[in-house]
Scaffold this motif. Sequence first.
Motif, PDB file in Angstrom:
ATOM      1  N   GLY A  71       0.703  -1.145   0.056  1.00  0.00           N
ATOM      2  CA  GLY A  71       0.179   0.085   0.309  1.00  0.00           C
ATOM      3  C   GLY A  71       0.740   1.295   0.039  1.00  0.00           C
ATOM      4  O   GLY A  71       0.179   2.254  -0.329  1.00  0.00           O
ATOM      5  N   GLN A  72       2.185   0.968   0.423  1.00  0.00           N
ATOM      6  CA  GLN A  72       2.984   2.451   0.629  1.00  0.00           C
ATOM      7  C   GLN A  72       3.968   2.624  -0.592  1.00  0.00           C
ATOM      8  O   GLN A  72       4.829   3.155  -0.401  1.00  0.00           O
ATOM      9  CB  GLN A  72       3.452   2.577   1.789  1.00  0.00           C
ATOM     10  N   MET A  73       3.783   1.974  -1.641  1.00  0.00           N
ATOM     11  CA  MET A  73       4.872   1.944  -2.710  1.00  0.00           C
ATOM     12  C   MET A  73       4.887   3.574  -3.360  1.00  0.00           C
ATOM     13  O   MET A  73       4.165   3.568  -4.563  1.00  0.00           O
ATOM     14  CB  MET A  73       4.985   0.866  -3.753  1.00  0.00           C
ATOM     15  N   TRP A  74       4.954   4.577  -2.793  1.00  0.00           N
ATOM     16  CA  TRP A  74       4.658   5.827  -3.248  1.00  0.00           C
ATOM     17  C   TRP A  74       5.596   6.323  -4.579  1.00  0.00           C
ATOM     18  O   TRP A  74       4.968   7.078  -5.205  1.00  0.00           O
ATOM     19  CB  TRP A  74       5.238   6.745  -2.096  1.00  0.00           C
ATOM     20  N   TYR A  75       6.488   5.635  -4.802  1.00  0.00           N
ATOM     21  CA  TYR A  75       7.173   5.749  -6.191  1.00  0.00           C
ATOM     22  C   TYR A  75       6.466   5.319  -7.303  1.00  0.00           C
ATOM     23  O   TYR A  75       6.265   5.913  -8.361  1.00  0.00           O
ATOM     24  CB  TYR A  75       8.739   4.952  -6.256  1.00  0.00           C
ATOM     25  N   ALA A  76       5.796   4.256  -7.088  1.00  0.00           N
ATOM     26  CA  ALA A  76       4.865   3.714  -8.238  1.00  0.00           C
ATOM     27  C   ALA A  76       3.479   4.824  -8.117  1.00  0.00           C
ATOM     28  O   ALA A  76       3.093   5.100  -9.367  1.00  0.00           O
ATOM     29  CB  ALA A  76       4.254   2.468  -7.981  1.00  0.00           C
ATOM     30  N   LEU A  77       2.868   5.345  -7.169  1.00  0.00           N
ATOM     31  CA  LEU A  77       1.913   6.097  -7.294  1.00  0.00           C
ATOM     32  C   LEU A  77       2.493   7.487  -8.022  1.00  0.00           C
ATOM     33  O   LEU A  77       1.732   7.976  -8.773  1.00  0.00           O
ATOM     34  CB  LEU A  77       1.637   6.378  -5.800  1.00  0.00           C
ATOM     35  N   ALA A  78       3.690   7.885  -7.643  1.00  0.00           N
ATOM     36  CA  ALA A  78       4.239   9.138  -8.447  1.00  0.00           C
ATOM     37  C   ALA A  78       4.169   9.007 -10.038  1.00  0.00           C
ATOM     38  O   ALA A  78       3.627   9.872 -10.673  1.00  0.00           O
ATOM     39  CB  ALA A  78       5.452   9.313  -8.069  1.00  0.00           C
TER      40      ALA A  78
END
Length: 420
Positions: free
Chosen positions: A192-199
Amino acid sequence: MKYRLLAGGSVLVLAAALSSCSSPSGSASGDGRTRVDVWLMRDSVSETFRKEFTADFAKRHPEIDVKIQIQEWDGIGQKITAALASNDAPDVIEAGNTQVAQYAESGGLLDLSDRKDELNGADWLSGLAEPGAYEGKQYGIPYYAANRVVIHRTDLFEKAGVDAKAIKTREQWIDATTKLNTGGTQGIYLPGQMWYALAGFIWDEGGDLATESGGKWSGALDTPEALRGMAFYEELQALGKGPKDSDEDDPPQAEVMAQGQVAQIISTPGGANVIVEKNPGLKGKLAFFPIPGKTADTPGAVFTGGSDLVVPAAAAHPEEAVTFIKELTGDAWQKKLAVAMSYVPNRTSLASAVAGDPGAAAMAVGAANGHATPNTPGWAAVEAENPIKDYMTAVLTGRDPAKEAAKASQDISRAMNAGS
């Protein structure tokens, strides 16, 4: 960035925990050679590469005794900051490309602008060179680059009747992942916290993590574009059993895939090596494709991650430090590093070194749509606190996306402008 990168190969494991500086970098070896202490990050090099490089370096520079210490990404920002403020810093430090501006602003780094020519600066990758510069001066020397791709199980794709080569758009990716998410198989393991993918998903929508106006930065997770990116992340994440409250390192996602029930993960290509190390039965069953974009003609946006090498202003032996950097970032060892670790070399003229590597080839396609986090010292404070992760968990556990995005954006704004 740390940018943290999951690379392949057997990594060097130190038997003893390292203090912020395990030995004075100005010390001499017992045989009278000049000792140069170097901090490289976990998964930066394999043990085999380290041994080969140091042996070759010793032959070429018998007057220098290089001691490489492997550091952990967790907490490295504070550790480097403390080292730079001390009189006992190592001579060379590997820093995530997004962290260099913060260290340069503190005055803790040596200005290497006048060494660019001898370090082949003419064709450095912009995604490493630009973050390595601050206020017109070059502090970080590009080391390697990488971006994320999709690692997938070819046998599970074949069993589900999914052709990975045909997946070019987000819509096709969702359809394929839905088919794979059956019979005990996770269509994708996405924490849930793979923020680079979200970016990347946010950039695909035309949004950004933060924007600047009049010298002030503002978090931008609450824009319509960014909210659409989060909505896609939520849709994709639901097609697996990834934890909603942790990132790709907790537990290590490559180890999860090695257990045999995961069809895909988003990772740097080197993650495949870790998977096979943990489960040799998957050898020959892993392949790669670029993260799909909104349309078939443009790959999904990716964060251009990687590392720079910096020399602390307090380094006891700056000339020997530059000699070390020159060797590690030179033609021969850049090519070997790229092949050994499935990384992109630090210079465009060396790209052919990974032409025969399927993972690197997929990575190169994605790199055509590469992006970077804001190149400002304030971004390091965002990564240290990382309200993006908390925001993602909040949305994935059912809270209102708009309200949580507004809260996270305020936190980003505060962190980025704290020192201004």
